[in-house]
Design a protein around this motif. Structure first.
Motif, PDB file in Angstrom:
ATOM      1  N   ARG A 144      39.134   6.449  10.483  1.00  0.00           N
ATOM      2  CA  ARG A 144      40.433   6.453   9.754  1.00  0.00           C
ATOM      3  C   ARG A 144      40.710   7.672   8.769  1.00  0.00           C
ATOM      4  NH1 ARG A 144      45.421   4.170   9.714  1.00  0.00           N
ATOM      5  NH2 ARG A 144      44.566   2.129  10.894  1.00  0.00           N
ATOM      6  N   LEU A 145      41.356   8.623   8.818  1.00  0.00           N
ATOM      7  CA  LEU A 145      41.511   9.485   7.977  1.00  0.00           C
ATOM      8  C   LEU A 145      42.739   9.606   7.090  1.00  0.00           C
ATOM      9  CD1 LEU A 145      40.267  12.263   6.801  1.00  0.00           C
ATOM     10  CD2 LEU A 145      41.500  13.396   8.608  1.00  0.00           C
ATOM     11  N   SER A 146      42.900   9.492   6.200  1.00  0.00           N
ATOM     12  CA  SER A 146      44.104   9.483   5.383  1.00  0.00           C
ATOM     13  C   SER A 146      44.426  10.750   4.612  1.00  0.00           C
ATOM     14  CB  SER A 146      44.080   8.383   4.343  1.00  0.00           C
ATOM     15  OG  SER A 146      43.888   6.962   4.957  1.00  0.00           O
ATOM     16  N   GLY A 147      45.652  10.975   4.587  1.00  0.00           N
ATOM     17  CA  GLY A 147      46.101  12.081   3.804  1.00  0.00           C
ATOM     18  C   GLY A 147      47.682  12.204   3.548  1.00  0.00           C
ATOM     19  N   PRO A 148      48.278  13.328   2.923  1.00  0.00           N
ATOM     20  CA  PRO A 148      49.603  13.371   2.529  1.00  0.00           C
ATOM     21  C   PRO A 148      50.529  12.828   3.618  1.00  0.00           C
ATOM     22  CG  PRO A 148      48.728  15.027   1.671  1.00  0.00           C
ATOM     23  CD  PRO A 148      47.556  14.403   2.855  1.00  0.00           C
ATOM     24  N   GLY A 149      50.079  13.064   5.011  1.00  0.00           N
ATOM     25  CA  GLY A 149      51.119  12.941   6.054  1.00  0.00           C
ATOM     26  C   GLY A 149      50.810  11.471   6.653  1.00  0.00           C
ATOM     27  N   GLY A 150      49.891  10.757   6.008  1.00  0.00           N
ATOM     28  CA  GLY A 150      49.673   9.352   6.541  1.00  0.00           C
ATOM     29  C   GLY A 150      48.300   9.376   6.977  1.00  0.00           C
ATOM     30  N   ALA A 151      47.937   8.218   7.748  1.00  0.00           N
ATOM     31  CA  ALA A 151      46.634   8.055   8.357  1.00  0.00           C
ATOM     32  C   ALA A 151      46.646   8.144   9.685  1.00  0.00           C
ATOM     33  CB  ALA A 151      46.210   6.556   8.073  1.00  0.00           C
ATOM     34  N   VAL A 152      45.352   8.672  10.119  1.00  0.00           N
ATOM     35  CA  VAL A 152      45.338   9.066  11.820  1.00  0.00           C
ATOM     36  C   VAL A 152      43.979   8.273  11.992  1.00  0.00           C
ATOM     37  CG1 VAL A 152      46.639  11.075  11.718  1.00  0.00           C
ATOM     38  CG2 VAL A 152      44.420  11.428  11.286  1.00  0.00           C
ATOM     39  N   GLU A 153      43.652   8.069  13.231  1.00  0.00           N
ATOM     40  CA  GLU A 153      42.457   7.640  13.991  1.00  0.00           C
ATOM     41  C   GLU A 153      41.774   8.891  14.480  1.00  0.00           C
ATOM     42  OE1 GLU A 153      41.145   4.360  14.056  1.00  0.00           O
ATOM     43  OE2 GLU A 153      43.006   3.618  12.805  1.00  0.00           O
ATOM     44  N   LEU A 154      40.489   8.992  14.089  1.00  0.00           N
ATOM     45  CA  LEU A 154      39.631   9.921  14.853  1.00  0.00           C
ATOM     46  C   LEU A 154      38.686   9.241  15.692  1.00  0.00           C
ATOM     47  CD1 LEU A 154      38.877  12.368  11.614  1.00  0.00           C
ATOM     48  CD2 LEU A 154      40.610  12.609  13.185  1.00  0.00           C
ATOM     49  N   THR A 155      38.500  10.277  16.939  1.00  0.00           N
ATOM     50  CA  THR A 155      37.447   9.613  17.517  1.00  0.00           C
ATOM     51  C   THR A 155      36.190  10.025  17.266  1.00  0.00           C
ATOM     52  OG1 THR A 155      37.457  11.516  19.109  1.00  0.00           O
ATOM     53  CG2 THR A 155      38.987   9.859  19.772  1.00  0.00           C
ATOM     54  N   ARG A 156      35.115   9.682  17.717  1.00  0.00           N
ATOM     55  CA  ARG A 156      33.604  10.081  17.510  1.00  0.00           C
ATOM     56  C   ARG A 156      33.357  11.289  17.397  1.00  0.00           C
ATOM     57  NH1 ARG A 156      28.960  11.733  19.108  1.00  0.00           N
ATOM     58  NH2 ARG A 156      29.536  11.819  21.385  1.00  0.00           N
ATOM     59  N   ASN A 157      33.675  12.177  18.678  1.00  0.00           N
ATOM     60  CA  ASN A 157      33.666  13.549  18.810  1.00  0.00           C
ATOM     61  C   ASN A 157      34.800  14.335  17.608  1.00  0.00           C
ATOM     62  OD1 ASN A 157      31.997  13.311  20.707  1.00  0.00           O
ATOM     63  ND2 ASN A 157      33.403  13.842  22.331  1.00  0.00           N
ATOM     64  N   GLU A 158      35.833  14.027  17.314  1.00  0.00           N
ATOM     65  CA  GLU A 158      36.522  14.528  16.432  1.00  0.00           C
ATOM     66  C   GLU A 158      36.032  14.271  14.748  1.00  0.00           C
ATOM     67  OE1 GLU A 158      40.627  13.755  18.730  1.00  0.00           O
ATOM     68  OE2 GLU A 158      40.370  12.179  17.040  1.00  0.00           O
ATOM     69  N   LEU A 159      35.726  13.339  14.654  1.00  0.00           N
ATOM     70  CA  LEU A 159      34.634  12.953  13.263  1.00  0.00           C
ATOM     71  C   LEU A 159      33.752  13.965  13.153  1.00  0.00           C
ATOM     72  CD1 LEU A 159      34.845  11.448  10.690  1.00  0.00           C
ATOM     73  CD2 LEU A 159      33.260   9.527  11.909  1.00  0.00           C
ATOM     74  N   CYS A 160      32.818  13.949  14.281  1.00  0.00           N
ATOM     75  CA  CYS A 160      31.701  14.747  14.258  1.00  0.00           C
ATOM     76  C   CYS A 160      31.947  16.153  13.929  1.00  0.00           C
ATOM     77  CB  CYS A 160      30.820  14.634  15.612  1.00  0.00           C
ATOM     78  SG  CYS A 160      29.385  15.611  15.568  1.00  0.00           S
ATOM     79  N   LEU A 161      33.040  16.618  14.568  1.00  0.00           N
ATOM     80  CA  LEU A 161      33.306  18.008  14.535  1.00  0.00           C
ATOM     81  C   LEU A 161      33.913  18.465  13.065  1.00  0.00           C
ATOM     82  CD1 LEU A 161      35.280  18.823  17.745  1.00  0.00           C
ATOM     83  CD2 LEU A 161      33.279  20.020  16.947  1.00  0.00           C
ATOM     84  N   LEU A 162      34.778  17.288  12.497  1.00  0.00           N
ATOM     85  CA  LEU A 162      35.267  17.638  11.037  1.00  0.00           C
ATOM     86  C   LEU A 162      34.068  17.668  10.152  1.00  0.00           C
ATOM     87  CD1 LEU A 162      37.596  18.061   9.683  1.00  0.00           C
ATOM     88  CD2 LEU A 162      37.843  15.497   9.544  1.00  0.00           C
ATOM     89  N   ARG A 163      33.234  16.606  10.431  1.00  0.00           N
ATOM     90  CA  ARG A 163      31.986  16.461   9.554  1.00  0.00           C
ATOM     91  C   ARG A 163      31.126  17.841   9.509  1.00  0.00           C
ATOM     92  NH1 ARG A 163      27.056  16.134  10.319  1.00  0.00           N
ATOM     93  NH2 ARG A 163      27.304  15.635  12.670  1.00  0.00           N
ATOM     94  N   LEU A 164      30.808  18.405  10.755  1.00  0.00           N
ATOM     95  CA  LEU A 164      30.076  19.713  10.882  1.00  0.00           C
ATOM     96  C   LEU A 164      30.842  20.593  10.174  1.00  0.00           C
ATOM     97  CD1 LEU A 164      27.626  20.619  12.299  1.00  0.00           C
ATOM     98  CD2 LEU A 164      29.174  20.961  14.222  1.00  0.00           C
TER      99      LEU A 164
END
Length: 89
Positions: A4-24
């Motif tokens: 789960r990623l939280s920000g000004p627009g609210g919270a969103v669920e990230l898949t494993r791949n999305e989380l991996c890309l964002l981390r990278l």
């Protein structure tokens, strides 16, 4: 697994791949991460994976980060997250 990623627009669920890309991308702000590096990181192999699969994952991540203008594409090179204070081209 999802995150789960939280920000000004609210919270969103990230898949494993999305989380991996964002981390990278977040580990090296301002640095272009080549598509090939991302594909190896996501699928743990250099075997052929359709490049469109990476495109689909990036489109989904961009939608979930809508309004942040965080992710940049460098055509033919890869993707990056702008370093703080960096001007958008």
């Amino acid at each position: 697994a999802r995150a789960r990623l939280s920000g000004p627009g609210g919270a969103v669920e990230l898949t494993r791949n999305e989380l991996c890309l964002l981390r990278l991308l977040m580990e090296s702000p301002g640095r272009i991460i080549p598509r090939e590096t991302m594909m190896v990181e996501l699928w743990q192999s250099e075997s052929f994976v359709d490049e469109n699969t990476l495109n689909v994952n990036m489109v989904r991540l961009r939608k979930k980060l809508a309004g942040t203008d965080l992710l940049r594409t460098r055509r033919g090179l890869g993707y990056l997250v702008e370093a703080p204070g960096e001007a958008a081209p």
